[in-house]
Design an enzyme around this catalytic site. Structure first.
Site, PDB file in Angstrom:
ATOM      1  N   TYR A   1       1.222   1.731   1.643  1.00  0.00           N
ATOM      2  CA  TYR A   1       1.040   0.684   1.288  1.00  0.00           C
ATOM      3  C   TYR A   1      -0.812  -0.023   1.299  1.00  0.00           C
ATOM      4  O   TYR A   1      -1.091   0.576   0.625  1.00  0.00           O
ATOM      5  CB  TYR A   1       2.069   0.107   0.750  1.00  0.00           C
ATOM      6  CG  TYR A   1       1.516  -0.848  -0.700  1.00  0.00           C
ATOM      7  CD1 TYR A   1       1.703  -1.110  -2.023  1.00  0.00           C
ATOM      8  CD2 TYR A   1       0.796  -2.342  -0.142  1.00  0.00           C
ATOM      9  CE1 TYR A   1       1.412  -1.562  -2.759  1.00  0.00           C
ATOM     10  CE2 TYR A   1       0.497  -3.235  -1.085  1.00  0.00           C
ATOM     11  CZ  TYR A   1       0.834  -3.361  -2.554  1.00  0.00           C
ATOM     12  OH  TYR A   1       0.522  -3.880  -3.454  1.00  0.00           O
TER      13      TYR A   1
ATOM     14  N   SER B   1      -4.640  -6.183  -3.850  1.00  0.00           N
ATOM     15  CA  SER B   1      -3.432  -7.312  -2.844  1.00  0.00           C
ATOM     16  C   SER B   1      -3.837  -6.886  -1.092  1.00  0.00           C
ATOM     17  O   SER B   1      -5.978  -6.655  -1.590  1.00  0.00           O
ATOM     18  CB  SER B   1      -2.544  -6.126  -2.189  1.00  0.00           C
ATOM     19  OG  SER B   1      -2.118  -6.489  -1.089  1.00  0.00           O
TER      20      SER B   1
ATOM     21  N   LYS C   1      -3.800   1.308  -1.339  1.00  0.00           N
ATOM     22  CA  LYS C   1      -5.084  -0.424  -1.860  1.00  0.00           C
ATOM     23  C   LYS C   1      -6.275  -0.438  -0.764  1.00  0.00           C
ATOM     24  O   LYS C   1      -7.417  -0.667  -1.545  1.00  0.00           O
ATOM     25  CB  LYS C   1      -4.334  -1.282  -1.459  1.00  0.00           C
ATOM     26  CG  LYS C   1      -3.082  -1.658  -1.974  1.00  0.00           C
ATOM     27  CD  LYS C   1      -3.132  -1.642  -3.524  1.00  0.00           C
ATOM     28  CE  LYS C   1      -1.994  -2.001  -4.600  1.00  0.00           C
ATOM     29  NZ  LYS C   1      -1.899  -1.948  -6.014  1.00  0.00           N
TER      30      LYS C   1
END
Length: 334
Positions: free
Chosen positions: A153, A140, A157
């Site tokens: 999150y 991402s 990542k």
């Protein structure tokens, strides 16, 4: 007749994972589907078969290494040697960091980060002895730039990116032909915004502009078959990553002002009712890959096409660099 390519997709029942499974199926692949929800797995397997692929669905919690290893062995036993492994499974908590319970943060990290580590290890155990195969980490723009309400999150990542870079060095040191690549995505229209735990008052949404999962799926399929180190998908991914490198203070101030409200719709939302953090929400087989933002989501990305042809990132980088420089000069002379 050539043998089918064998690909494994984690988090395969919805969102990007479901779209990736469909994309490989269109090319005749045999797809090993890994997720927790049986109903979603069965629906994904039917879709793969209908699109011309072969499917084997294996129910497993990607956060547990033994479960991932068992799934990998079962998929190879059913479909054959794994050619491509795609680490896509994720979950998160939409909340300010101080509102996230330690168990919640740990669980999101185990699924989104350690799930990718366990998947990578399972793939390597099979690919290294054959000296062939590709591992795709679904990343991402948030692997480079953290945003508010997404600490679990973003942290996962960022960690995935660090693991990916370390592994590439190790493979190069060994002279291995096993390839690992990372595909960095923008905001996607997936069911996660209905099913991930949220402690915010309004319905969560992706940071606009939003893209359909098929945009990501086409890029991931391409990345699995070309030896590119990294692939950026969508113009916002490029300017987020490059802009943050050039002027991180500017990105931080902008996101502080805009990204809390910008990640919530006007609709009230009880994010605890359908949260999939600890247990699967196994009714998403009716939704497939798409979330609720179809009307706002782009079905294609010109930048992604250009990037696959070695043009997009360079052109946008120049534009972003000029914009960041102009913003900095404006601020200094204000």
């Amino acid at each position: 007749m050539a043998e089918r390519e064998v690909v494994v997709v984690t988090g395969a029942t919805g969102g990007v994972g479901r779209a990736v499974a469909a994309e490989f199926a269109k090319h005749g692949a045999a797809v090993g589907l890994i997720a927790r929800g049986r109903a979603g797995l069965e629906a994904a397997a039917r879709e793969v078969t209908e699109l011309g692929g072969a499917a084997y669905a294996h129910e497993a919690d990607i956060a547990e290494f033994d479960a991932v290893e068992e799934a990998a062995a079962a998929i190879e036993g059913r479909l054959g040697a794994i050619d491509v492994w795609i680490n896509n499974a994720m979950t998160t908590v939409f909340a300010f960091l101080d509102d996230v319970d330690p168990r919640e943060f740990e669980r999101a990290t185990r699924v989104t980060y350690l799930g990718a580590v366990w998947g990578t290890k399972a793939a390597l155990a099979r690919m290294l002895p054959r000296d062939s195969g590709t591992i795709v980490q679904v990343g991402s723009a948030l692997a480079y730039r953290g945003i508010p309400l997404q600490a679990p999150y973003c942290g996962a990542k960022h960690a995935m990116k660090g693991m990916f870079e370390s592994l590439r060095c190790e493979l190069r040191h060994r002279g291995s032909e096993v390839h690992v690549t990372m595909v960095q995505l923008p905001g996607m229209n997936t069911p996660q915004f209905d099913h991930c735990l949220s402690k915010m008052p309004r319905h969560p949404m992706p940071v606009p502009p939003i893209y359909q999962p098929e945009v990501a799926a086409r890029a991931i399929y391409w990345a699995a078959h070309h030896r590119r180190r990294e692939l950026y998908v969508g113009l916002p991914t490029v300017y987020t990553i490059i802009g943050n490198k050039l002027a991180p203070w500017l990105a931080e101030r902008y996101l502080a002002k805009t990204a809390v409200d910008g990640q919530q719709t006007a609709q009230r939302f009880d994010g605890s009712a359908a949260a999939n953090l600890f247990e699967p929400v196994d009714d998403d087989h009716d939704e497939g890959s798409h979330g609720i933002f179809d009307d706002d989501a782009h079905r294609r990305s010109e930048q992604a096409w250009l990037s696959r042809h070695r043009l997009g990132s360079g052109l946008v980088a120049a534009a972003v660099a000029g914009g960041a420089a102009a913003a900095l000069l404006t601020r200094r002379h204000a």
